[in-house]
Design an enzyme around this catalytic site. Structure first.
Site, short mmCIF file in Angstrom:
data_model
loop_
_atom_site.label_atom_id
_atom_site.label_comp_id
_atom_site.label_asym_id
_atom_site.label_seq_id
_atom_site.Cartn_x
_atom_site.Cartn_y
_atom_site.Cartn_z
N ARG A 13 0.92 -1.32 -0.15
CA ARG A 13 0.07 -0.08 0.12
C ARG A 13 0.81 1.28 0.09
O ARG A 13 1.18 1.79 -1.13
CB ARG A 13 -0.97 -0.05 1.24
CG ARG A 13 -2.05 1.03 1.00
CD ARG A 13 -1.85 2.45 1.56
NE ARG A 13 -1.31 2.65 2.90
CZ ARG A 13 -0.81 3.61 3.28
NH1 ARG A 13 -0.81 4.93 2.56
NH2 ARG A 13 -0.41 3.84 4.49
N ASP A 14 1.50 1.51 1.10
CA ASP A 14 2.28 2.91 1.11
C ASP A 14 3.38 2.68 0.32
O ASP A 14 3.91 3.88 -0.27
CB ASP A 14 2.64 2.99 2.56
CG ASP A 14 3.24 4.47 3.10
OD1 ASP A 14 2.76 5.27 2.36
OD2 ASP A 14 3.94 4.88 3.82
N HIS A 205 6.56 5.07 12.14
CA HIS A 205 6.38 4.85 10.72
C HIS A 205 7.30 5.89 10.40
O HIS A 205 7.14 6.93 9.98
CB HIS A 205 4.97 5.23 10.32
CG HIS A 205 4.78 4.88 8.62
ND1 HIS A 205 3.81 4.10 8.22
CD2 HIS A 205 5.44 5.63 7.65
CE1 HIS A 205 4.00 4.34 6.88
NE2 HIS A 205 4.80 5.27 6.44
N HIS A 207 10.31 7.54 7.60
CA HIS A 207 10.82 7.48 6.20
C HIS A 207 12.33 7.66 6.21
O HIS A 207 12.81 8.49 7.29
CB HIS A 207 9.96 8.60 5.47
CG HIS A 207 8.84 7.97 5.08
ND1 HIS A 207 8.10 8.87 4.07
CD2 HIS A 207 7.91 7.36 5.62
CE1 HIS A 207 6.68 8.15 3.81
NE2 HIS A 207 6.80 7.11 4.88
N CYS A 238 6.01 9.49 0.22
CA CYS A 238 4.64 10.25 0.13
C CYS A 238 4.32 11.06 -0.94
O CYS A 238 4.94 12.02 -1.13
CB CYS A 238 4.62 11.03 1.64
SG CYS A 238 3.23 11.91 1.81
N ASN A 247 10.06 4.40 2.23
CA ASN A 247 9.72 4.03 3.81
C ASN A 247 11.08 3.30 4.40
O ASN A 247 11.77 2.77 3.45
CB ASN A 247 8.54 3.06 4.02
CG ASN A 247 7.23 3.70 3.56
OD1 ASN A 247 6.80 4.51 4.23
ND2 ASN A 247 6.71 3.41 2.46
#
Length: 300
Positions: A13-14, A205, A207, A238, A247
């Site tokens: 997903r991300d 979370h 980055h 993002c 990430n």
């Protein structure tokens, strides 16, 4: 017995949502099937958003429905609104995620509403989720810095986290969205949150824009945070934060945790197989330091 650290794999997903190369539904499925062999227990499958806005996430509900169910693996879907939640509900999804930010500007850019308005949207989702026994995880972007506002007040981060938990989220993941944080600043944010909330309901979370993700995770571990999101092969970033590179790589997180004596449940060979496969499919170099060192050792 080693202490367990929970890893939430967000690559499908991300990770994929910000990759330039959209994958077919079958390629996305193959990716998740690879991840299912790694020992990872929590996998974010996709996002129930408009394909017009995020084409990489098109038909995430269809993808979810096509996956084999494993009682040891929890799949989840991101659901930004009630319509997305209903799509997830229709395919039997038992865990969804909602997202807001600690920054008003970022929230408006990201989901086109204020922070307060985002909570109004969540109220409908929470009510239906509770009625259907569905777990809801919360995301809070901009835990340290915002690309539009700069530094964010740690008390504001804690306030938004508490609102999500009070509303019914079982866990909240704090996103270091643009990767500018350093451990000293991360510590201040966790201090603010931990003054009001239990570490067991908080996740990190991070980055890796400036190469600080692992250092920031190390700081978080020292403050008793035991849940982290990561993306295999460092996929993603993002789409609403210019320059925010991938990430933290699941491979690098695995290396840190395993060498510190934590248990992850990960099968290394399967993890590296999945990592290599998705990098080849996307025709991209893997930014993971551990992955590169691993393959150099294997080829030596």
């Amino acid at each position: 017995m080693s202490e367990f650290v929970k890893i939430v794999e967000v690559g499908p997903r991300d990770g994929l949502q910000n990759e330039k190369t959209p994958l077919t539904l079958e390629q996305r499925k193959d990716f998740i099937l690879d991840l299912m062999q790694t020992g990872l227990k929590l996998i974010e499958v996709g996002s129930c958003v408009s394909a017009k806005w995020v084409p990489q996430m098109a038909d995430s509900d269809v993808l979810f429905a096509s996956l084999p169910q494993d009682p040891n693996i929890q799949f989840s879907l991101l659901t930004p609104n009630l319509k997305g939640f209903e799509s997830a509900l229709a395919v039997g999804c038992k865990e969804v995620a909602v997202f807001t930010a600690a920054s008003e500007s970022f929230t408006r850019k990201n989901i086109n509403c204020s922070i307060d308005e985002s909570f109004e949207k969540f109220a409908d989702i929470m009510a239906v989720a509770k009625a259907n026994d569905i777990k809801v995880r919360g995301y809070v972007s901009c835990m340290v810095d915002c690309p539009y506002e700069g530094a964010i007040d740690p008390q504001q981060v804690a306030k938004v986290c508490k609102r999500l938990l009070d509303m019914g989220c079982y866990e909240v993941s704090l996103g270091e969205t643009i990767g500018t944080a350093t451990p000293n600043r991360v510590k201040i944010v966790w201090d603010a949150c931990l003054a009001e909330l239990d570490s067991q309901v908080l996740a990190g979370h991070f980055h890796n824009t400036y190469g600080m993700a692992i250092a920031n995770i190390y700081q978080s571990l020292n403050q008793n945070i035991r849940i982290f999101d990561s993306s295999i092969a460092g996929l993603g970033g993002c789409p609403y934060a210019k320059g925010a590179s991938g990430n933290v790589a699941t491979e690098d997180l695995y290396y840190l945790l395993s060498k510190m004596g934590f248990e992850t449940g990960i099968n290394l060979d399967a993890l590296m197989h999945a990592s290599q496969n998705i990098s080849q499919v996307l025709k991209r170099n893997n930014p993971s330091n551990y992955a590169n060192a691993y393959w150099q050792t294997q080829c030596a």
